[in-house]
Design a protein around this motif. Structure first.
Motif, mmCIF file in Angstrom:
data_model
loop_
_atom_site.group_PDB
_atom_site.id
_atom_site.type_symbol
_atom_site.label_atom_id
_atom_site.label_comp_id
_atom_site.label_asym_id
_atom_site.label_seq_id
_atom_site.Cartn_x
_atom_site.Cartn_y
_atom_site.Cartn_z
ATOM 1 N N GLN A 18 -1.439 4.915 1.350
ATOM 2 C CA GLN A 18 -0.075 5.067 0.862
ATOM 3 C C GLN A 18 0.557 3.712 0.544
ATOM 4 O O GLN A 18 1.249 3.571 -0.467
ATOM 5 C CB GLN A 18 0.790 5.827 1.862
ATOM 6 N N ARG A 21 -0.891 2.517 -2.732
ATOM 7 C CA ARG A 21 -0.335 3.301 -3.833
ATOM 8 C C ARG A 21 1.117 2.909 -4.104
ATOM 9 O O ARG A 21 1.532 2.801 -5.258
ATOM 10 C CB ARG A 21 -0.414 4.793 -3.528
ATOM 11 N N GLU A 22 1.886 2.715 -3.043
ATOM 12 C CA GLU A 22 3.292 2.342 -3.230
ATOM 13 C C GLU A 22 3.406 1.011 -3.963
ATOM 14 O O GLU A 22 4.225 0.864 -4.877
ATOM 15 C CB GLU A 22 4.027 2.269 -1.891
ATOM 16 N N ALA A 53 9.764 9.228 -3.518
ATOM 17 C CA ALA A 53 8.567 8.619 -2.918
ATOM 18 C C ALA A 53 8.881 7.304 -2.227
ATOM 19 O O ALA A 53 8.215 6.935 -1.263
ATOM 20 C CB ALA A 53 7.497 8.406 -3.981
ATOM 21 N N ARG A 63 5.890 11.826 0.867
ATOM 22 C CA ARG A 63 5.788 10.516 0.208
ATOM 23 C C ARG A 63 4.371 10.285 -0.281
ATOM 24 O O ARG A 63 4.146 9.831 -1.398
ATOM 25 C CB ARG A 63 6.182 9.397 1.177
ATOM 26 N N LEU A 67 3.356 9.676 -4.032
ATOM 27 C CA LEU A 67 2.734 8.395 -4.367
ATOM 28 C C LEU A 67 1.371 8.607 -5.017
ATOM 29 O O LEU A 67 1.006 7.888 -5.953
ATOM 30 C CB LEU A 67 2.619 7.498 -3.137
#
Length: 129
Positions: A18, A21-22, A53, A63, A67
Motif C-alpha cells: 500500500q 502504491r500510494e 484513498a 484504502r 490504491l
C-alpha cells in the motif's frame, strides 16, 4: 497480464504494498488523469476515490483497494495500452468501476467536495495532498 482477473488487481495488499502504491499514485495521478479525463465518464468519482484513498480516516482495506485501482490506472503498462485512442483507458475504467462498487459506501461527501474543488480549479487544484 491476460490471465489476471480484476479481483486480483484490486487486492488491498499489505502495508508495504500500500505504501508503494500510494507513492506511485501521489506522483502520477494528476498527469494520468489529465490525459484520460475526456475518456472517463465518471471523472468526479475517480478524483473522489483519489482523495478517499489518501484519507487516513478511510479503513485500511478500503484504502488498499482504491490504491490498487488507482495504481493500475496510473501505471503505463496494463492490459490495453493507454495510448490507444478511444479504447486505451477502457480496462482502467473497468478496474476503477469494480473498485467503486466494492467501496462506494466509504467515499464521503468530503471526498466529493475535494474532487469538485480540484476539478473546478483545474489545473491549479489538481495537486496531490
Amino acid at each position: 497480464m491476460d490471465d489476471v482477473k480484476y479481483g486480483e488487481i484490486l487486492l488491498p495488499g499489505d502495508e508495504d504494498t500500500q505504501a508503494r502504491r500510494e507513492k506511485t499514485v501521489r506522483k502520477k495521478f494528476w498527469p494520468t488523469f489529465r490525459r484520460a479525463v475526456r475518456q472517463i465518464p465518471f471523472s468526479r468519482d475517480v478524483v473522489a476515490a483519489f482523495y478517499c484513498a489518501l484519507d487516513p480516516q478511510t479503513p485500511l482495506k478500503v484504502r488498499g483497494t482504491l490504491l490498487a485501482a488507482l495504481a493500475y490506472f496510473v501505471l503505463p503498462i496494463d492490459m490495453i495500452p493507454d495510448m490507444l485512442v478511444g479504447i486505451g483507458f477502457s480496462d482502467d475504467i473497468a478496474v476503477l468501476s469494480a473498485a467503486f462498487a466494492m467501496v462506494s459506501r466509504h467515499m464521503k461527501p468530503d471526498h466529493y467536495s475535494a474532487a469538485d474543488s480540484a476539478l473546478a480549479d483545474e489545473p491549479q487544484g489538481m495537486k496531490t495532498v
